[in-house]
Design an enzyme around this catalytic site. Structure first.
Site, PDB file in Angstrom:
ATOM      1  N   ARG A   1      -4.327   5.699   5.928  1.00 30.32           N
ATOM      2  CA  ARG A   1      -4.773   5.005   4.437  1.00 30.32           C
ATOM      3  C   ARG A   1      -5.999   3.504   4.722  1.00 30.32           C
ATOM      4  NH1 ARG A   1       1.306   3.357   4.443  1.00 30.32           N
ATOM      5  NH2 ARG A   1       1.399   4.256   2.593  1.00 30.32           N
TER       6      ARG A   1
ATOM      7  N   GLU B   1       9.770  -3.815  13.901  1.00 26.14           N
ATOM      8  CA  GLU B   1       8.057  -3.971  14.224  1.00 26.14           C
ATOM      9  C   GLU B   1       6.602  -2.648  13.453  1.00 26.14           C
ATOM     10  OE1 GLU B   1      10.227  -3.497  16.355  1.00 26.14           O
ATOM     11  OE2 GLU B   1       9.373  -2.087  17.880  1.00 26.14           O
ATOM     12  N   LYS B   2       5.888  -2.919  13.171  1.00 25.51           N
ATOM     13  CA  LYS B   2       5.121  -2.680  13.170  1.00 25.51           C
ATOM     14  C   LYS B   2       4.235  -2.105  14.110  1.00 25.51           C
ATOM     15  CE  LYS B   2       4.814  -5.258   9.435  1.00 25.51           C
ATOM     16  NZ  LYS B   2       3.290  -5.707   9.543  1.00 25.51           N
TER      17      LYS B   2
ATOM     18  N   ALA C   1       0.610  -1.018  -0.403  1.00 27.21           N
ATOM     19  CA  ALA C   1      -0.376   0.192  -0.338  1.00 27.21           C
ATOM     20  C   ALA C   1       1.020   0.744   0.202  1.00 27.21           C
ATOM     21  CB  ALA C   1      -0.637  -0.122   1.296  1.00 27.21           C
ATOM     22  N   CYS C   2       1.788   0.961   0.408  1.00 28.13           N
ATOM     23  CA  CYS C   2       3.568   2.540  -0.489  1.00 28.13           C
ATOM     24  C   CYS C   2       3.558   2.888  -0.741  1.00 28.13           C
ATOM     25  CB  CYS C   2       4.750   1.958   0.614  1.00 28.13           C
ATOM     26  SG  CYS C   2       3.876   1.720   2.648  1.00 28.13           S
TER      27      CYS C   2
ATOM     28  N   LYS D   1       4.517  -2.838  23.770  1.00 29.30           N
ATOM     29  CA  LYS D   1       4.383  -1.529  24.562  1.00 29.30           C
ATOM     30  C   LYS D   1       3.539  -2.072  26.308  1.00 29.30           C
ATOM     31  CE  LYS D   1       6.394   1.536  21.815  1.00 29.30           C
ATOM     32  NZ  LYS D   1       6.047   3.433  20.918  1.00 29.30           N
TER      33      LYS D   1
ATOM     34  N   LYS E   1       8.639  -0.515  -4.549  1.00 29.82           N
ATOM     35  CA  LYS E   1       7.328  -1.295  -4.917  1.00 29.82           C
ATOM     36  C   LYS E   1       7.107  -0.903  -5.908  1.00 29.82           C
ATOM     37  CE  LYS E   1       7.662  -4.474  -1.999  1.00 29.82           C
ATOM     38  NZ  LYS E   1       7.863  -5.328  -1.138  1.00 29.82           N
TER      39      LYS E   1
ATOM     40  N   TYR F   1      11.683   3.301   0.198  1.00 32.83           N
ATOM     41  CA  TYR F   1      10.182   1.410  -0.153  1.00 32.83           C
ATOM     42  C   TYR F   1       9.167   1.663  -1.040  1.00 32.83           C
ATOM     43  CZ  TYR F   1       7.707  -1.826   1.559  1.00 32.83           C
ATOM     44  OH  TYR F   1       6.973  -3.088   2.337  1.00 32.83           O
TER      45      TYR F   1
HETATM   46  P1  NAD Z   1       9.478  -9.839   6.787  1.00 31.92           P
HETATM   47  O1  NAD Z   1      10.298  -8.876   7.061  1.00 31.92           O
HETATM   48  O2  NAD Z   1       9.337 -10.336   7.847  1.00 31.92           O
HETATM   49  O3  NAD Z   1      10.104 -10.859   5.550  1.00 31.92           O
HETATM   50  C1  NAD Z   1      10.815 -10.327   5.109  1.00 31.92           C
HETATM   51  C2  NAD Z   1      11.999 -11.925   4.927  1.00 31.92           C
HETATM   52  O4  NAD Z   1      12.957 -11.450   3.568  1.00 31.92           O
HETATM   53  C3  NAD Z   1      12.953 -11.398   5.696  1.00 31.92           C
HETATM   54  O5  NAD Z   1      13.516 -12.156   6.930  1.00 31.92           O
HETATM   55  C4  NAD Z   1      14.342 -11.073   5.421  1.00 31.92           C
HETATM   56  O6  NAD Z   1      15.390 -12.017   6.187  1.00 31.92           O
HETATM   57  C5  NAD Z   1      14.490 -11.777   4.038  1.00 31.92           C
HETATM   58  N1  NAD Z   1      15.309 -11.023   3.134  1.00 31.92           N
HETATM   59  C6  NAD Z   1      15.310  -9.367   3.245  1.00 31.92           C
HETATM   60  N2  NAD Z   1      16.445  -9.728   2.115  1.00 31.92           N
HETATM   61  C7  NAD Z   1      16.517 -10.830   1.504  1.00 31.92           C
HETATM   62  C8  NAD Z   1      18.029 -11.069   0.543  1.00 31.92           C
HETATM   63  N3  NAD Z   1      19.020 -10.325   0.131  1.00 31.92           N
HETATM   64  N4  NAD Z   1      17.214 -12.087  -0.045  1.00 31.92           N
HETATM   65  C9  NAD Z   1      16.874 -13.039   0.908  1.00 31.92           C
HETATM   66  N5  NAD Z   1      16.019 -12.801   1.842  1.00 31.92           N
HETATM   67  C10 NAD Z   1      16.122 -11.321   2.363  1.00 31.92           C
HETATM   68  O7  NAD Z   1       8.597  -8.954   6.286  1.00 31.92           O
HETATM   69  P2  NAD Z   1       7.602  -9.399   6.060  1.00 31.92           P
HETATM   70  O8  NAD Z   1       5.848  -8.883   6.418  1.00 31.92           O
HETATM   71  O9  NAD Z   1       6.760 -11.183   5.689  1.00 31.92           O
HETATM   72  O10 NAD Z   1       6.798  -9.055   4.195  1.00 31.92           O
HETATM   73  C11 NAD Z   1       6.844  -9.847   3.379  1.00 31.92           C
HETATM   74  C12 NAD Z   1       6.609  -9.297   2.130  1.00 31.92           C
HETATM   75  O11 NAD Z   1       5.525  -8.297   2.015  1.00 31.92           O
HETATM   76  C13 NAD Z   1       8.230  -7.481   1.366  1.00 31.92           C
HETATM   77  O12 NAD Z   1       8.458  -7.786   0.259  1.00 31.92           O
HETATM   78  C14 NAD Z   1       7.427  -6.667   2.225  1.00 31.92           C
HETATM   79  O13 NAD Z   1       7.747  -5.878   1.398  1.00 31.92           O
HETATM   80  C15 NAD Z   1       5.632  -7.319   1.926  1.00 31.92           C
HETATM   81  N6  NAD Z   1       4.545  -6.416   2.603  1.00 31.92           N
HETATM   82  C16 NAD Z   1       4.298  -6.450   4.007  1.00 31.92           C
HETATM   83  C17 NAD Z   1       3.370  -5.731   4.430  1.00 31.92           C
HETATM   84  C18 NAD Z   1       3.410  -6.495   5.686  1.00 31.92           C
HETATM   85  O14 NAD Z   1       2.733  -5.456   6.549  1.00 31.92           O
HETATM   86  N7  NAD Z   1       3.795  -7.219   6.611  1.00 31.92           N
HETATM   87  C19 NAD Z   1       3.372  -4.748   4.051  1.00 31.92           C
HETATM   88  C20 NAD Z   1       3.619  -4.513   2.635  1.00 31.92           C
HETATM   89  C21 NAD Z   1       3.966  -5.734   1.968  1.00 31.92           C
HETATM   90  N1  GDD Z   2       6.133   1.135  14.366  1.00 32.17           N
HETATM   91  C1  GDD Z   2       4.903   1.520  15.332  1.00 32.17           C
HETATM   92  N2  GDD Z   2       5.451   1.386  16.504  1.00 32.17           N
HETATM   93  N3  GDD Z   2       4.193   2.395  14.470  1.00 32.17           N
HETATM   94  C2  GDD Z   2       3.789   3.599  15.787  1.00 32.17           C
HETATM   95  C3  GDD Z   2       4.103   3.543  17.069  1.00 32.17           C
HETATM   96  C4  GDD Z   2       4.860   2.314  17.627  1.00 32.17           C
HETATM   97  O1  GDD Z   2       5.922   2.835  18.738  1.00 32.17           O
HETATM   98  N4  GDD Z   2       3.073   3.857  17.256  1.00 32.17           N
HETATM   99  C5  GDD Z   2       2.740   4.677  16.742  1.00 32.17           C
HETATM  100  N5  GDD Z   2       2.397   4.421  15.281  1.00 32.17           N
HETATM  101  C6  GDD Z   2       2.364   5.017  14.080  1.00 32.17           C
HETATM  102  C7  GDD Z   2       3.385   5.053  13.388  1.00 32.17           C
HETATM  103  O2  GDD Z   2       3.660   6.528  13.407  1.00 32.17           O
HETATM  104  C8  GDD Z   2       2.540   4.639  11.788  1.00 32.17           C
HETATM  105  O3  GDD Z   2       1.788   6.264  11.277  1.00 32.17           O
HETATM  106  C9  GDD Z   2       1.598   4.133  12.140  1.00 32.17           C
HETATM  107  O4  GDD Z   2       1.472   3.882  13.366  1.00 32.17           O
HETATM  108  C10 GDD Z   2       1.802   3.077  12.011  1.00 32.17           C
HETATM  109  O5  GDD Z   2       2.757   2.268  11.285  1.00 32.17           O
HETATM  110  P1  GDD Z   2       3.560   1.144  11.515  1.00 32.17           P
HETATM  111  O6  GDD Z   2       2.867   0.022  11.027  1.00 32.17           O
HETATM  112  O7  GDD Z   2       4.637   0.997  11.716  1.00 32.17           O
HETATM  113  O8  GDD Z   2       3.693   1.432   9.489  1.00 32.17           O
HETATM  114  P2  GDD Z   2       2.820   2.069   7.952  1.00 32.17           P
HETATM  115  O9  GDD Z   2       1.496   1.183   7.647  1.00 32.17           O
HETATM  116  O10 GDD Z   2       2.598   3.684   7.706  1.00 32.17           O
HETATM  117  O11 GDD Z   2       3.247   1.698   7.005  1.00 32.17           O
HETATM  118  C11 GDD Z   2       3.396   0.048   7.183  1.00 32.17           C
HETATM  119  O12 GDD Z   2       2.481  -0.408   6.232  1.00 32.17           O
HETATM  120  C12 GDD Z   2       2.754  -0.388   4.590  1.00 32.17           C
HETATM  121  C13 GDD Z   2       1.696  -1.266   4.377  1.00 32.17           C
HETATM  122  O13 GDD Z   2       0.326  -0.731   4.322  1.00 32.17           O
HETATM  123  C14 GDD Z   2       4.539   0.118   6.800  1.00 32.17           C
HETATM  124  O14 GDD Z   2       4.724  -1.849   7.359  1.00 32.17           O
HETATM  125  C15 GDD Z   2       4.975  -0.733   5.563  1.00 32.17           C
HETATM  126  O15 GDD Z   2       6.345  -1.101   5.284  1.00 32.17           O
HETATM  127  C16 GDD Z   2       3.887  -1.620   4.351  1.00 32.17           C
HETATM  128  O16 GDD Z   2       4.590  -1.639   3.252  1.00 32.17           O
END
Ligand code: NAD
Ligand code: GDD
Length: 338
Positions: free
Chosen positions: A291, A196-197, A124-125, A205, A158, A154
């Site tokens: 979002r 972490e997200k 979604a980014c 926390k 994508k 990022y």
């Molecule tokens: P994650 O970080 O848990 O898993 C990604 C894995 O890729 C990790 O284990 C990491 O070690 C591996 N990796 C990184 N670089 C590498 C490399 N050079 N060679 C081999 N492995 C490598 O993340 P996830 O949450 O499981 O996400 C999986 C996919 O989904 C990613 O492409 C991410 O961008 C996408 N995605 C995830 C979210 C989410 O909220 N989790 C949202 C949007 C997109």
């Molecule tokens: N991580 C984190 N940690 N976020 C926090 C915290 C905290 O302690 N407290 C509040 N937030 C707020 C962040 O400031 C942000 O506004 C919101 O929570 C969501 O943060 P994240 O979950 O870290 O990321 P995101 O939703 O903005 O983006 C994530 O989702 C995308 C897909 O929808 C990321 O993981 C992206 O990599 C991913 O692609």
């Protein structure tokens, strides 16, 4: 729907990570006999290791590694990426963009070895910043990625890799499928260390506050920013459905249950059974103001809708993080720990 042939080899990249680890398990559970899981982390750091899979440690930024991973594979789920929540992607833009090497080389490997289908985990980014300026955001439709102004670093990577998948299909006939994941959460995900997200961070926390007796919590931003969060089970079902589908363009895969971060904290507090004093860190990474996922298209084309509401998914996630934290403190290994 084509349905994946369970006798043909399947590759999951990023199999040592959150979604990849679950996907490997699900493919094995469904009866796929040849599942290969590849990640660059040492296996001791994989979130889940499935003994029935062929587990390989490779850095997929290199073409040779991607050729080794893709050789003989009919289906490729390309999930490997250097990524994390806001705290990571706002401060590691170059590293996030270097995932273009993984995506480029995996596409080249898939083409060279004649993969039947290729899945790319987009995000979604990719959506344009000017459509996410309000907490009361209009849910994002697929077309809202253009004109392009995605998340810096990022999101650009994508979006570029989505285009590359499209052109590999047009020019080379590679069947590529793309999901735009909206913030996914669940057990066996990252919950500490900086990547972490929000869902996992807030669970951690709240548990820390409960364990320490210091009943306060730090929240990034003013807490009024909004997101939707998708539970891992829904993500897996949608991922498989998209891979099997004939949908050639990127499609949303996310929840449409919009909540503010303050509401997220409310839910986790009620799971924990306590109320915390909130401190807002206004200069922390915040990302977009609001979002949400518009699921009109995926519902129409695949009949997919999330089954797990946030309250239920968070309860499972909270319990799992709690077990990890207790075992980290006592030195005992939690059930299902990495
Ligand atoms: P994650 O970080 O848990 O898993 C990604 C894995 O890729 C990790 O284990 C990491 O070690 C591996 N990796 C990184 N670089 C590498 C490399 N050079 N060679 C081999 N492995 C490598 O993340 P996830 O949450 O499981 O996400 C999986 C996919 O989904 C990613 O492409 C991410 O961008 C996408 N995605 C995830 C979210 C989410 O909220 N989790 C949202 C949007 C997109
Ligand atoms: N991580 C984190 N940690 N976020 C926090 C915290 C905290 O302690 N407290 C509040 N937030 C707020 C962040 O400031 C942000 O506004 C919101 O929570 C969501 O943060 P994240 O979950 O870290 O990321 P995101 O939703 O903005 O983006 C994530 O989702 C995308 C897909 O929808 C990321 O993981 C992206 O990599 C991913 O692609």
């Amino acid at each position: 729907m084509s349905g994946l042939d369970k006798n043909l080899p399947v590759l999951v990249t990023g199999g040592g990570g959150f979604i990849g680890g679950w996907l490997v398990g699900e493919l094995l559970r469904m009866g796929h006999g040849k599942v290969r899981s590849v990640d660059m982390k040492p296996q001791s750091e994989w979130y889940q290791v499935h003994d029935r899979a062929e587990n390989m440690v490779l850095d997929l930024r290199g073409l040779d590694a991607c050729r080794q991973a893709a050789r003989g594979q009919a289906y490729i789920f390309n999930l490997a990426a250097d990524m994390g929540g806001m705290g990571f992607i706002e401060t590691h833009k170059a590293e996030c963009m270097l995932s273009v090497l993984i995506n480029t080389h995996m596409l080249m490997g898939a083409r060279e070895f004649g993969a039947k289908r290729f899945f790319f985990s987009s995000s979604a980014c990719v959506y344009a910043a000017d459509k996410q300026t309000s907490a009361d955001v209009t849910a994002l439709k697929e077309a809202d990625a253009y004109p392009a102004m995605p998340e810096d670093g990022y999101g650009w990577e994508k979006l570029f890799s989505e285009r590359m998948c499209r052109h590999f299909r047009e020019d080379f006939g590679l069947i590529a499928r793309m999901a735009r994941y909206h913030n996914v959460y669940g057990p066996h995900g990252t919950w500490d260390g900086g990547r972490e997200k929000a869902q996992a961070a807030i669970c951690r926390k709240v548990i820390e506050a409960k364990q320490s007796g210091k009943h306060e919590i730090e929240i990034w931003g003013d807490g009024e920013q909004t997101r939707s969060f998708m539970y891992i089970d829904d993500c897996l079902k949608g991922t498989l459905a998209i891979m099997e589908s004939e949908i050639i363009d990127p499609i949303n895969l996310g929840s449409a249950q919009l909540v503010s971060i303050n509401q997220l904290v409310d839910i986790v507090e009620s799971i924990a059974g306590l109320k915390l004093k909130r401190r807002y860190k206004l200069d922390a990474p915040k990302g977009v103001r609001g979002r949400n996922s518009d699921n009109t298209l995926i519902k129409k084309l695949l009949g997919w809708e999330p089954d797990i509401c946030l309250e239920v998914g968070l309860e499972k996630t909270y319990r799992w993080i709690h077990d990890q934290m207790v075992s980290a403190r006592t030195g005992a290994k939690a059930v299902g720990a990495r």
